[in-house]
Design a protein around this motif. Sequence first.
Motif, PDB file in Angstrom:
ATOM      1  N   ARG A 130      -3.381  -3.441   4.438  1.00 32.79           N
ATOM      2  CA  ARG A 130      -4.423  -4.462   4.251  1.00 32.79           C
ATOM      3  C   ARG A 130      -3.952  -5.836   4.722  1.00 32.79           C
ATOM      4  NH1 ARG A 130      -5.855  -1.837  -1.605  1.00 32.79           N
ATOM      5  NH2 ARG A 130      -7.171  -0.159  -0.751  1.00 32.79           N
ATOM      6  N   MET A 131      -2.674  -6.105   4.621  1.00 33.54           N
ATOM      7  CA  MET A 131      -2.155  -7.391   5.081  1.00 33.54           C
ATOM      8  C   MET A 131      -2.295  -7.541   6.592  1.00 33.54           C
ATOM      9  SD  MET A 131      -1.199  -8.914   2.322  1.00 33.54           S
ATOM     10  CE  MET A 131      -0.410 -10.320   3.050  1.00 33.54           C
ATOM     11  N   THR A 132      -2.428  -6.423   7.306  1.00 35.20           N
ATOM     12  CA  THR A 132      -2.547  -6.490   8.772  1.00 35.20           C
ATOM     13  C   THR A 132      -3.971  -6.758   9.240  1.00 35.20           C
ATOM     14  OG1 THR A 132      -2.940  -4.109   9.081  1.00 35.20           O
ATOM     15  CG2 THR A 132      -0.640  -4.849   8.985  1.00 35.20           C
ATOM     16  N   HIS A 133      -4.915  -6.816   8.320  1.00 32.55           N
ATOM     17  CA  HIS A 133      -6.312  -7.038   8.678  1.00 32.55           C
ATOM     18  C   HIS A 133      -6.572  -8.531   8.851  1.00 32.55           C
ATOM     19  CE1 HIS A 133      -8.218  -2.962   7.470  1.00 32.55           C
ATOM     20  NE2 HIS A 133      -6.937  -2.811   7.719  1.00 32.55           N
ATOM     21  N   CYS A 134      -5.927  -9.098   9.826  1.00 27.94           N
ATOM     22  CA  CYS A 134      -6.078 -10.529  10.092  1.00 27.94           C
ATOM     23  C   CYS A 134      -6.131 -10.739  11.608  1.00 27.94           C
ATOM     24  CB  CYS A 134      -4.932 -11.326   9.480  1.00 27.94           C
ATOM     25  SG  CYS A 134      -3.300 -10.905  10.129  1.00 27.94           S
ATOM     26  N   ARG A 135      -6.379 -11.958  12.006  1.00 26.99           N
ATOM     27  CA  ARG A 135      -6.425 -12.274  13.433  1.00 26.99           C
ATOM     28  C   ARG A 135      -5.117 -11.863  14.107  1.00 26.99           C
ATOM     29  NH1 ARG A 135      -7.725 -18.465  13.021  1.00 26.99           N
ATOM     30  NH2 ARG A 135      -6.366 -18.424  14.865  1.00 26.99           N
TER      31      ARG A 135
ATOM     32  N   VAL B 111       2.699 -11.038   8.408  1.00 30.23           N
ATOM     33  CA  VAL B 111       3.560  -9.912   8.033  1.00 30.23           C
ATOM     34  C   VAL B 111       4.986 -10.396   7.755  1.00 30.23           C
ATOM     35  CG1 VAL B 111       4.606  -7.765   8.871  1.00 30.23           C
ATOM     36  CG2 VAL B 111       2.163  -8.192   9.201  1.00 30.23           C
ATOM     37  N   GLY B 112       5.473 -11.346   8.528  1.00 30.68           N
ATOM     38  CA  GLY B 112       6.811 -11.882   8.285  1.00 30.68           C
ATOM     39  C   GLY B 112       6.924 -12.547   6.928  1.00 30.68           C
ATOM     40  N   THR B 113       5.916 -13.348   6.571  1.00 32.07           N
ATOM     41  CA  THR B 113       5.914 -14.003   5.261  1.00 32.07           C
ATOM     42  C   THR B 113       5.841 -12.975   4.139  1.00 32.07           C
ATOM     43  OG1 THR B 113       4.813 -15.950   6.206  1.00 32.07           O
ATOM     44  CG2 THR B 113       4.699 -15.697   3.819  1.00 32.07           C
TER      45      THR B 113
ATOM     46  N   THR C   1       6.675  -9.644   4.184  1.00 33.23           N
ATOM     47  CA  THR C   1       7.840  -8.770   4.043  1.00 33.23           C
ATOM     48  C   THR C   1       9.037  -9.512   3.455  1.00 33.23           C
ATOM     49  OG1 THR C   1       8.367  -9.166   6.387  1.00 33.23           O
ATOM     50  CG2 THR C   1       7.171  -7.157   5.855  1.00 33.23           C
ATOM     51  N   GLU C   2       9.219 -10.769   3.823  1.00 33.77           N
ATOM     52  CA  GLU C   2      10.294 -11.561   3.223  1.00 33.77           C
ATOM     53  C   GLU C   2      10.066 -11.704   1.718  1.00 33.77           C
ATOM     54  OE1 GLU C   2      13.655 -13.964   2.606  1.00 33.77           O
ATOM     55  OE2 GLU C   2      13.115 -12.599   4.242  1.00 33.77           O
ATOM     56  N   THR C   3       8.822 -11.923   1.342  1.00 28.73           N
ATOM     57  CA  THR C   3       8.484 -12.055  -0.077  1.00 28.73           C
ATOM     58  C   THR C   3       8.732 -10.748  -0.826  1.00 28.73           C
ATOM     59  OG1 THR C   3       6.815 -13.739   0.426  1.00 28.73           O
ATOM     60  CG2 THR C   3       6.627 -12.616  -1.690  1.00 28.73           C
ATOM     61  N   ALA C   4       8.341  -9.634  -0.227  1.00 32.21           N
ATOM     62  CA  ALA C   4       8.539  -8.335  -0.876  1.00 32.21           C
ATOM     63  C   ALA C   4      10.024  -8.072  -1.138  1.00 32.21           C
ATOM     64  CB  ALA C   4       7.941  -7.221  -0.014  1.00 32.21           C
ATOM     65  N   LEU C   5      10.868  -8.408  -0.173  1.00 29.04           N
ATOM     66  CA  LEU C   5      12.313  -8.249  -0.368  1.00 29.04           C
ATOM     67  C   LEU C   5      12.824  -9.149  -1.486  1.00 29.04           C
ATOM     68  CD1 LEU C   5      13.540  -8.051   3.349  1.00 29.04           C
ATOM     69  CD2 LEU C   5      13.662  -6.221   1.642  1.00 29.04           C
ATOM     70  N   GLU C   6      12.345 -10.380  -1.516  1.00 30.75           N
ATOM     71  CA  GLU C   6      12.796 -11.322  -2.546  1.00 30.75           C
ATOM     72  C   GLU C   6      12.379 -10.851  -3.941  1.00 30.75           C
ATOM     73  OE1 GLU C   6      13.062 -15.676  -0.460  1.00 30.75           O
ATOM     74  OE2 GLU C   6      11.048 -14.949  -0.954  1.00 30.75           O
ATOM     75  N   ILE C   7      11.196 -10.282  -4.069  1.00 27.33           N
ATOM     76  CA  ILE C   7      10.744  -9.788  -5.371  1.00 27.33           C
ATOM     77  C   ILE C   7      11.641  -8.654  -5.850  1.00 27.33           C
ATOM     78  CG2 ILE C   7       8.859  -8.570  -6.541  1.00 27.33           C
ATOM     79  CD1 ILE C   7       6.950 -10.305  -4.834  1.00 27.33           C
ATOM     80  N   ASP C   8      12.013  -7.754  -4.957  1.00 23.68           N
ATOM     81  CA  ASP C   8      12.946  -6.688  -5.332  1.00 23.68           C
ATOM     82  C   ASP C   8      14.298  -7.267  -5.748  1.00 23.68           C
ATOM     83  OD1 ASP C   8      11.158  -4.643  -4.939  1.00 23.68           O
ATOM     84  OD2 ASP C   8      11.874  -4.127  -2.944  1.00 23.68           O
ATOM     85  N   GLU C   9      14.747  -8.295  -5.057  1.00 22.91           N
ATOM     86  CA  GLU C   9      16.008  -8.950  -5.418  1.00 22.91           C
ATOM     87  C   GLU C   9      15.911  -9.569  -6.814  1.00 22.91           C
ATOM     88  OE1 GLU C   9      16.953  -9.982  -0.704  1.00 22.91           O
ATOM     89  OE2 GLU C   9      16.298 -11.567  -2.073  1.00 22.91           O
TER      90      GLU C   9
ATOM     91  N   LYS D  48       0.692 -19.822   1.229  1.00 14.94           N
ATOM     92  CA  LYS D  48       1.171 -20.023   2.602  1.00 14.94           C
ATOM     93  C   LYS D  48       0.377 -19.161   3.581  1.00 14.94           C
ATOM     94  CE  LYS D  48       5.232 -20.262   5.582  1.00 14.94           C
ATOM     95  NZ  LYS D  48       6.715 -20.224   5.656  1.00 14.94           N
ATOM     96  N   ILE D  49       0.138 -17.912   3.230  1.00 12.55           N
ATOM     97  CA  ILE D  49      -0.651 -17.047   4.103  1.00 12.55           C
ATOM     98  C   ILE D  49      -2.075 -17.576   4.235  1.00 12.55           C
ATOM     99  CG2 ILE D  49      -1.705 -14.756   4.300  1.00 12.55           C
ATOM    100  CD1 ILE D  49       0.927 -13.575   3.332  1.00 12.55           C
ATOM    101  N   GLY D  50      -2.643 -18.067   3.132  1.00 12.15           N
ATOM    102  CA  GLY D  50      -3.966 -18.675   3.213  1.00 12.15           C
ATOM    103  C   GLY D  50      -3.994 -19.826   4.203  1.00 12.15           C
ATOM    104  N   ALA D  51      -2.961 -20.660   4.157  1.00 16.20           N
ATOM    105  CA  ALA D  51      -2.876 -21.792   5.080  1.00 16.20           C
ATOM    106  C   ALA D  51      -2.691 -21.331   6.516  1.00 16.20           C
ATOM    107  CB  ALA D  51      -1.728 -22.701   4.662  1.00 16.20           C
TER     108      ALA D  51
END
Length: 324
Positions: free
Chosen positions: A117-122, A130-132, A134-142, A178-181
């Motif tokens: 669903r995150m890929t449903h963008c321009r 996707v970069g923002t 995936t970095e967030t997903a890794l940080e949450i696991d950390e 950030k993604i919204g912006a």
Amino acid sequence: MFTSEEILAKVNHYIDNLPYDRRPESLYAPIRYVLSLGGKRIRPVLMMLAYNLYADDVDSILPVACGLETFHNFTLLHDDLMDNAELRRGQQTVHQKWNANTAILSGDTMFVMAFERMTHCRPDKLADVVGTFTETALEIDEGQQLDMDFENRTDVTEEEYIEMIRLKTSVLLACAVKIGAILADATPEDADTLYKFAEQLGLAFQLQDDFLDVYGDTKVFGKAIGGDITSNKKTYMLINACNRANAAQQAELLNWIGLKDFNAHEKIAAVTRLYNEIGIDRLALQKIEEYFAESRKYLDKLNVPEERKSELRKYVANMMNRQN
């Protein structure tokens, strides 16, 4: 401009009408169940409010916003399994209603669905989004691993705890705005400023959650008070109580922490009394206000007309139970 209530209604309508046309049903039923439990939908609402600072076609980012909500609920599903929690939002957790294996597999599927669903963008925004994410997903696991590591330590510092909650809680709020912006064609400077705004807000929000677990009203807070105390959870409150207590207070506190068999009401009352004596209640409220004030400074810096910030200001004030 849309109100937060209007945006929340859009998010709930979108999630309620998501298709589940893949099989087997036994894999997807728990996902539908988890997303049907509701919640405040803070992350998608924040994303769309941030987008609405710059653009008005908020419906265009609903798939991405709800992708982030799907990811958030995936983390809760696995958290509940790791904590062996029985209830989530007053209903049975997935591993209780089904079983642990189902919780693992359906949770993994939720993560894949969230990513899709995150890929449903321009297309021109895909790499940044996707970069923002995936970095967030890794940080949450950390952050989750740090939280688990802290369970077996008695020397956790305030700084370590703040970093853990930044990773576990704040970065997902920051990712949302950030993604919204990014999707609204905001400048990179504004996108980074919004990230810092929500990062500080997330710290204030989590510390408030710690505070309310001790001092909140059960009817308002939505769950039993004192759960962090009975489980010896390393929170801002407990860490600072251990560090600031005098010898007698520390001995009593450590005794309660070390007890395997205890009356929950007695333990909650005793530890809360110690917190009051040590001044942890005042200390926590001061720290919450510091982070909330810092978040407002970043919002002030944002290069957007003040009238377009009003709904976001109102929303975060409500998050923090404030008047302004």
